[in-house]
Design a protein around this motif. Structure first.
Motif, PDB file in Angstrom:
ATOM      1  N   ALA A  10       0.850  -1.197   0.000  1.00 26.87           N
ATOM      2  CA  ALA A  10       0.000   0.000   0.000  1.00 26.87           C
ATOM      3  C   ALA A  10       0.882   1.241   0.000  1.00 26.87           C
ATOM      4  O   ALA A  10       2.031   1.207   0.469  1.00 26.87           O
ATOM      5  N   VAL A  11       0.322   2.318  -0.527  1.00 28.31           N
ATOM      6  CA  VAL A  11       0.994   3.617  -0.533  1.00 28.31           C
ATOM      7  C   VAL A  11       0.098   4.633   0.158  1.00 28.31           C
ATOM      8  O   VAL A  11      -1.104   4.725  -0.125  1.00 28.31           O
ATOM      9  N   TYR A  12       0.699   5.389   1.074  1.00 32.16           N
ATOM     10  CA  TYR A  12       0.018   6.510   1.721  1.00 32.16           C
ATOM     11  C   TYR A  12       0.593   7.799   1.144  1.00 32.16           C
ATOM     12  O   TYR A  12       1.817   7.929   0.986  1.00 32.16           O
ATOM     13  N   THR A  13      -0.282   8.738   0.830  1.00 36.05           N
ATOM     14  CA  THR A  13       0.163  10.022   0.301  1.00 36.05           C
ATOM     15  C   THR A  13      -0.833  11.092   0.714  1.00 36.05           C
ATOM     16  O   THR A  13      -1.950  10.792   1.162  1.00 36.05           O
ATOM     17  N   GLN A  14      -0.438  12.345   0.604  1.00 38.11           N
ATOM     18  CA  GLN A  14      -1.312  13.456   0.982  1.00 38.11           C
ATOM     19  C   GLN A  14      -2.566  13.477   0.100  1.00 38.11           C
ATOM     20  O   GLN A  14      -2.521  13.078  -1.074  1.00 38.11           O
ATOM     21  N   PRO A  15      -3.689  13.945   0.644  1.00 42.17           N
ATOM     22  CA  PRO A  15      -4.896  14.085  -0.179  1.00 42.17           C
ATOM     23  C   PRO A  15      -4.638  14.963  -1.395  1.00 42.17           C
ATOM     24  O   PRO A  15      -3.762  15.842  -1.371  1.00 42.17           O
ATOM     25  N   ASP A  16      -5.365  14.723  -2.482  1.00 39.33           N
ATOM     26  CA  ASP A  16      -5.241  15.544  -3.685  1.00 39.33           C
ATOM     27  C   ASP A  16      -5.471  17.016  -3.325  1.00 39.33           C
ATOM     28  O   ASP A  16      -6.368  17.343  -2.545  1.00 39.33           O
ATOM     29  N   ARG A  17      -4.641  17.891  -3.885  1.00 41.61           N
ATOM     30  CA  ARG A  17      -4.704  19.327  -3.571  1.00 41.61           C
ATOM     31  C   ARG A  17      -5.014  20.142  -4.826  1.00 41.61           C
ATOM     32  O   ARG A  17      -4.666  19.732  -5.942  1.00 41.61           O
ATOM     33  N   PRO A  18      -5.616  21.336  -4.655  1.00 38.49           N
ATOM     34  CA  PRO A  18      -5.857  22.208  -5.800  1.00 38.49           C
ATOM     35  C   PRO A  18      -4.530  22.618  -6.444  1.00 38.49           C
ATOM     36  O   PRO A  18      -3.556  22.918  -5.750  1.00 38.49           O
ATOM     37  N   ALA A  19      -4.492  22.624  -7.764  1.00 36.30           N
ATOM     38  CA  ALA A  19      -3.267  22.986  -8.477  1.00 36.30           C
ATOM     39  C   ALA A  19      -3.622  23.549  -9.848  1.00 36.30           C
ATOM     40  O   ALA A  19      -4.712  23.306 -10.378  1.00 36.30           O
ATOM     41  N   GLY A  20      -2.673  24.298 -10.426  1.00 37.54           N
ATOM     42  CA  GLY A  20      -2.868  24.838 -11.771  1.00 37.54           C
ATOM     43  C   GLY A  20      -3.806  26.027 -11.788  1.00 37.54           C
ATOM     44  O   GLY A  20      -4.371  26.432 -10.780  1.00 37.54           O
ATOM     45  N   ARG A  21      -3.981  26.584 -12.969  1.00 37.79           N
ATOM     46  CA  ARG A  21      -4.823  27.780 -13.106  1.00 37.79           C
ATOM     47  C   ARG A  21      -6.273  27.510 -12.750  1.00 37.79           C
ATOM     48  O   ARG A  21      -6.953  28.360 -12.200  1.00 37.79           O
ATOM     49  N   GLY A  22      -6.743  26.315 -13.083  1.00 32.55           N
ATOM     50  CA  GLY A  22      -8.133  25.992 -12.790  1.00 32.55           C
ATOM     51  C   GLY A  22      -8.363  25.581 -11.354  1.00 32.55           C
ATOM     52  O   GLY A  22      -9.514  25.426 -10.928  1.00 32.55           O
ATOM     53  N   ARG A  23      -7.269  25.398 -10.580  1.00 36.01           N
ATOM     54  CA  ARG A  23      -7.329  24.998  -9.170  1.00 36.01           C
ATOM     55  C   ARG A  23      -8.101  23.705  -8.987  1.00 36.01           C
ATOM     56  O   ARG A  23      -8.746  23.474  -7.965  1.00 36.01           O
ATOM     57  N   GLY A  24      -8.034  22.838  -9.977  1.00 35.20           N
ATOM     58  CA  GLY A  24      -8.642  21.525  -9.840  1.00 35.20           C
ATOM     59  C   GLY A  24      -7.788  20.639  -8.963  1.00 35.20           C
ATOM     60  O   GLY A  24      -6.586  20.864  -8.785  1.00 35.20           O
ATOM     61  N   LEU A  25      -8.391  19.607  -8.377  1.00 34.61           N
ATOM     62  CA  LEU A  25      -7.655  18.709  -7.502  1.00 34.61           C
ATOM     63  C   LEU A  25      -6.654  17.886  -8.317  1.00 34.61           C
ATOM     64  O   LEU A  25      -7.017  17.304  -9.341  1.00 34.61           O
ATOM     65  N   ALA A  26      -5.427  17.847  -7.845  1.00 34.37           N
ATOM     66  CA  ALA A  26      -4.365  17.130  -8.557  1.00 34.37           C
ATOM     67  C   ALA A  26      -3.751  16.080  -7.643  1.00 34.37           C
ATOM     68  O   ALA A  26      -3.487  16.350  -6.457  1.00 34.37           O
ATOM     69  N   PRO A  27      -3.504  14.887  -8.154  1.00 34.82           N
ATOM     70  CA  PRO A  27      -2.854  13.849  -7.350  1.00 34.82           C
ATOM     71  C   PRO A  27      -1.375  14.145  -7.174  1.00 34.82           C
ATOM     72  O   PRO A  27      -0.753  14.823  -7.992  1.00 34.82           O
ATOM     73  N   SER A  28      -0.797  13.632  -6.099  1.00 37.73           N
ATOM     74  CA  SER A  28       0.629  13.813  -5.864  1.00 37.73           C
ATOM     75  C   SER A  28       1.440  12.951  -6.833  1.00 37.73           C
ATOM     76  O   SER A  28       0.938  11.958  -7.371  1.00 37.73           O
ATOM     77  N   PRO A  29       2.705  13.298  -7.065  1.00 35.00           N
ATOM     78  CA  PRO A  29       3.565  12.451  -7.899  1.00 35.00           C
ATOM     79  C   PRO A  29       3.646  11.009  -7.390  1.00 35.00           C
ATOM     80  O   PRO A  29       3.698  10.067  -8.187  1.00 35.00           O
ATOM     81  N   VAL A  30       3.668  10.830  -6.072  1.00 30.08           N
ATOM     82  CA  VAL A  30       3.724   9.477  -5.518  1.00 30.08           C
ATOM     83  C   VAL A  30       2.445   8.710  -5.831  1.00 30.08           C
ATOM     84  O   VAL A  30       2.484   7.517  -6.161  1.00 30.08           O
ATOM     85  N   LYS A  31       1.303   9.372  -5.757  1.00 32.13           N
ATOM     86  CA  LYS A  31       0.046   8.702  -6.089  1.00 32.13           C
ATOM     87  C   LYS A  31       0.041   8.260  -7.546  1.00 32.13           C
ATOM     88  O   LYS A  31      -0.376   7.129  -7.867  1.00 32.13           O
ATOM     89  N   LEU A  32       0.501   9.117  -8.436  1.00 35.33           N
ATOM     90  CA  LEU A  32       0.538   8.770  -9.853  1.00 35.33           C
ATOM     91  C   LEU A  32       1.407   7.539 -10.088  1.00 35.33           C
ATOM     92  O   LEU A  32       1.054   6.655 -10.866  1.00 35.33           O
ATOM     93  N   GLU A  33       2.561   7.476  -9.412  1.00 38.11           N
ATOM     94  CA  GLU A  33       3.454   6.329  -9.554  1.00 38.11           C
ATOM     95  C   GLU A  33       2.802   5.068  -9.000  1.00 38.11           C
ATOM     96  O   GLU A  33       2.899   3.989  -9.607  1.00 38.11           O
ATOM     97  N   ALA A  34       2.139   5.190  -7.859  1.00 39.29           N
ATOM     98  CA  ALA A  34       1.498   4.023  -7.248  1.00 39.29           C
ATOM     99  C   ALA A  34       0.369   3.491  -8.122  1.00 39.29           C
ATOM    100  O   ALA A  34       0.243   2.277  -8.317  1.00 39.29           O
ATOM    101  N   VAL A  35      -0.440   4.401  -8.643  1.00 36.44           N
ATOM    102  CA  VAL A  35      -1.557   3.985  -9.513  1.00 36.44           C
ATOM    103  C   VAL A  35      -1.018   3.280 -10.755  1.00 36.44           C
ATOM    104  O   VAL A  35      -1.548   2.254 -11.194  1.00 36.44           O
ATOM    105  N   ALA A  36       0.055   3.827 -11.332  1.00 35.74           N
ATOM    106  CA  ALA A  36       0.647   3.211 -12.525  1.00 35.74           C
ATOM    107  C   ALA A  36       1.154   1.808 -12.232  1.00 35.74           C
ATOM    108  O   ALA A  36       1.179   0.950 -13.127  1.00 35.74           O
ATOM    109  N   ARG A  37       1.535   1.552 -10.985  1.00 33.48           N
ATOM    110  CA  ARG A  37       2.044   0.239 -10.601  1.00 33.48           C
ATOM    111  C   ARG A  37       0.950  -0.673 -10.055  1.00 33.48           C
ATOM    112  O   ARG A  37       1.233  -1.815  -9.671  1.00 33.48           O
TER     113      ARG A  37
END
Length: 307
Positions: A27-54
């Motif tokens: 299992a991977v624990y990471t911070q909750p998705d946070r607002p990011a970018g101009r649209g301030r939409g929720l974005a996953p952390s880099p660690v979450k993206l890596e974990a999901v890909a795996r």
């Protein structure tokens, strides 16, 4: 071995890859998705993206104060929890859950630069070297005993971003070494941190990025390197606020008052400091992109003093 990995930013991704090399991360624990970018939409952390890909299950509790969050971790029956720039303080109850406790990959040679921004503070202070420690976590902030460590020289040209990338890879290597020993039944011998030489790497603040020309040029040049790529040093240059991506210190300010433009040519714009001068090589105007001093002077011909 059942490993739970906890991390959030890009720095932790290399260590996640090292921990997952033998398919032991359950299992991977990471911070909750946070607002990011101009649209301030929720974005996953880099660690979450890596974990999901795996295909690794991801958990994102706000904290571990809730009994349900602690029970969730308990149910995973971890042999070890690896923590790399997670961003949450783990309470004693969590540290005690894994059979072998919690290991932390920290980007400094402890006890120097405990805390949030060890990479940037090492550059800012003019340290000749830094490194990575694999630490057995305890309740204090980066106070636990060291299992393994590896030193790395800080080059005179290293920026915060460049040193970050080097230490991320070195951290993955040190973690892999530690896991290899643990698999072989040879858990690294803990070495308590020295009580002398403790320093704290306080979190970066955007206000720090404003350069004060009355400071000495050498320290300003180190700040420019340390604050690249974030928050990027900024200063007033002949009535205009600019961000400074690259600069070097010069020994002589010619007796000019701090903030005076001494020279402005293709090789750089020299600004008098309290001691010495700072040669600005890469700048960024409001709303623009980073450009060389030569390109900047094409737009500020009023500053030119040479070819």
């Amino acid at each position: 071995m059942r490993i739970v990995f906890a991390g959030t930013p890009e720095f932790a991704v290399s260590s996640l890859r090292a921990a997952a090399r033998h398919h032991e991360v359950v299992a991977v624990y990471t911070q909750p998705d946070r607002p990011a970018g101009r649209g301030r939409g929720l974005a996953p952390s880099p660690v979450k993206l890596e974990a999901v890909a795996r295909g690794i299950p991801v958990f994102q509790p706000e904290n571990f104060k809730d009994e349900a969050a602690r029970q969730q971790l308990q149910d995973l029956q971890p042999d070890l929890m690896v923590v790399v720039a997670y961003g949450l303080i783990l309470p004693r109850a969590v540290l005690a859950i894994p059979t072998h406790g919690c290991w932390n990959v920290h980007a400094s040679l402890l006890p120097r630069w405990r805390g949030a921004a060890p990479i940037q503070r090492a550059i800012q202070a003019g340290d000749a070297q830094t490194g990575v420690c694999l630490m057995q976590m305890e309740a204090g902030l980066d106070t636990g005993p060291v299992l393994l460590q590896q030193a790395l020289p800080i080059l005179p040209t290293d920026t915060g971003g460049q040193l970050h990338d080097k230490l991320a890879e070195l951290g993955a290597q040190v973690l892999a070494d530690g896991l290899g020993l643990l698999r072989a039944g040879l858990k690294p011998v803990v070495q308590p941190q020295p009580t002398e030489g403790v320093t704290y790497a306080h979190k970066l603040d955007k206000a720090e990025a404003r350069l004060d020309w009355s400071a000495d040029a050498a320290s300003l040049a180190r700040s420019v390197r340390a604050f690249n790529p974030w928050p990027i040093a900024e200063a007033q240059l002949a009535g205009e606020r600019v961000r400074i991506h690259g600069a070097v210190a010069l020994d002589d300010n010619g007796g000019h008052a701090p903030g005076t433009v001494i020279a402005a040519a293709r090789e750089g714009i020299d600004i008098a400091c309290g001691q010495g001068a700072l040669r600005l090589r890469v700048l960024q105007r409001e709303g623009g992109k980073a450009i060389t001093a030569a390109d900047y002077l094409n737009a500020r011909r009023d500053l030119r003093t040479g070819a």
